[in-house]
Design a protein around this motif. Structure first.
Motif, short mmCIF file in Angstrom:
data_model
loop_
_atom_site.label_atom_id
_atom_site.label_comp_id
_atom_site.label_asym_id
_atom_site.label_seq_id
_atom_site.Cartn_x
_atom_site.Cartn_y
_atom_site.Cartn_z
N ASP A 136 59.86 -25.97 21.85
CA ASP A 136 61.01 -26.24 20.98
C ASP A 136 61.45 -27.69 21.07
O ASP A 136 61.92 -28.28 20.10
CB ASP A 136 62.20 -25.34 21.34
N ARG A 137 61.30 -28.29 22.25
CA ARG A 137 61.74 -29.67 22.44
C ARG A 137 60.72 -30.71 21.96
O ARG A 137 61.09 -31.82 21.63
CB ARG A 137 62.07 -29.91 23.91
N VAL A 138 59.44 -30.35 21.98
CA VAL A 138 58.42 -31.35 21.62
C VAL A 138 58.00 -31.29 20.15
O VAL A 138 57.36 -32.21 19.66
CB VAL A 138 57.17 -31.26 22.52
N LEU A 139 58.37 -30.21 19.46
CA LEU A 139 57.99 -30.07 18.05
C LEU A 139 59.23 -29.94 17.17
O LEU A 139 60.20 -29.30 17.56
CB LEU A 139 57.12 -28.82 17.86
N PRO A 140 59.16 -30.50 15.96
CA PRO A 140 60.27 -30.34 15.03
C PRO A 140 60.43 -28.88 14.61
O PRO A 140 59.46 -28.11 14.63
CB PRO A 140 59.87 -31.20 13.83
N GLN A 141 61.62 -28.50 14.24
CA GLN A 141 61.90 -27.13 13.79
C GLN A 141 61.01 -26.71 12.62
O GLN A 141 60.73 -25.54 12.45
CB GLN A 141 63.37 -27.00 13.39
N THR A 142 60.61 -27.67 11.80
CA THR A 142 59.84 -27.37 10.59
C THR A 142 58.34 -27.17 10.85
O THR A 142 57.58 -26.93 9.91
CB THR A 142 60.01 -28.50 9.56
N THR A 143 57.93 -27.23 12.10
CA THR A 143 56.52 -27.09 12.46
C THR A 143 56.03 -25.69 12.10
O THR A 143 56.73 -24.70 12.34
CB THR A 143 56.33 -27.35 13.97
N SER A 144 54.82 -25.62 11.56
CA SER A 144 54.26 -24.32 11.18
C SER A 144 54.01 -23.45 12.41
O SER A 144 53.87 -23.95 13.52
CB SER A 144 52.94 -24.53 10.42
N ARG A 145 53.93 -22.15 12.17
CA ARG A 145 53.67 -21.20 13.26
C ARG A 145 52.32 -21.52 13.92
O ARG A 145 52.19 -21.48 15.14
CB ARG A 145 53.69 -19.77 12.71
N ALA A 146 51.31 -21.86 13.12
CA ALA A 146 49.99 -22.18 13.68
C ALA A 146 50.07 -23.40 14.60
O ALA A 146 49.47 -23.41 15.69
CB ALA A 146 48.98 -22.42 12.57
N GLU A 147 50.82 -24.43 14.20
CA GLU A 147 50.96 -25.62 15.05
C GLU A 147 51.72 -25.29 16.34
O GLU A 147 51.39 -25.79 17.41
CB GLU A 147 51.69 -26.73 14.30
#
Length: 189
Positions: A136-147
């Protein structure tokens, strides 16, 4: 008094209990290792062991608390970093690079003792979910489920490499090298 007869402090005894328990639980299994077995190996009485830990499950919980502290340290490091597209890679590689003998042994324990790990996970001590906070801290909220899944896998490469290495004779160094490579590949552009 020489080193072999010196009395250990309470914290030294507790650390030694955890070390020996991790080894024995991994080699003989959680169910196959008794409190008596641990006490004999440690050269202490069962009552001394019970003074530090109420039962075997309390020992496992203490071992997991140590792993939780490592995750908390990683989260603190992530919070100090500049955001960027490579943060997931830097954080995952930091996790893999910080893997030492104790953590590898802990992962072997988890692989070898699924029933107790599943029991503790059902009670809210799911070590795999701890990485959700990191992701949650390293990826933006809009990141796809696969990412997000790839990022979670990047933090679990040592465990995956240990699982894949079972019965192959691969050394810890081989496992860690494979984990590093997998982490880089999972977090590549």
């Amino acid at each position: 008094m020489d080193e072999t007869t010196r009395r250990r402090s309470g914290s030294e005894t507790k650390a030694e209990i955890l070390r020996v328990a991790l080894e024995q639980f991994t080699e003989r299994g959680y169910e196959g290792t008794s409190i008596r077995d641990l006490a004999v190996t440690l050269g202490i009485t069962k009552s001394s062991l019970y003074y530090h830990f109420a039962n075997k499950e309390a020992i496992v919980r203490a071992l997991l608390d140590g792993r939780r502290d490592e995750i908390d340290d990683l989260i603190a490091w992530v919070d100090e970093q500049e955001p960027g597209a490579d943060l997931v890679r830097r954080a995952a590689l930091r996790w893999v690079e910080s893997t030492g003998r104790d953590r590898v042994q802990g992962m072997r324990f988890a692989h070898a003792n699924r029933p107790i790990m599943q029991k503790l996970a059902a009670e809210g001590t799911d070590r795999r979910s701890w990485f959700d906070v990191v992701v949650d801290r390293v990826l933006p909220q809009t990141t796809s489920r696969a990412e997000r899944l790839r990022a979670q896998m990047a933090f679990d490469t040592v465990s995956a490499a240990l699982f894949a290495a079972q019965g192959t004779g691969a050394s810890d160094d081989d496992v860690l090298a494979a984990a590093r490579d997998a982490t880089v590949r999972l977090t590549g552009a």
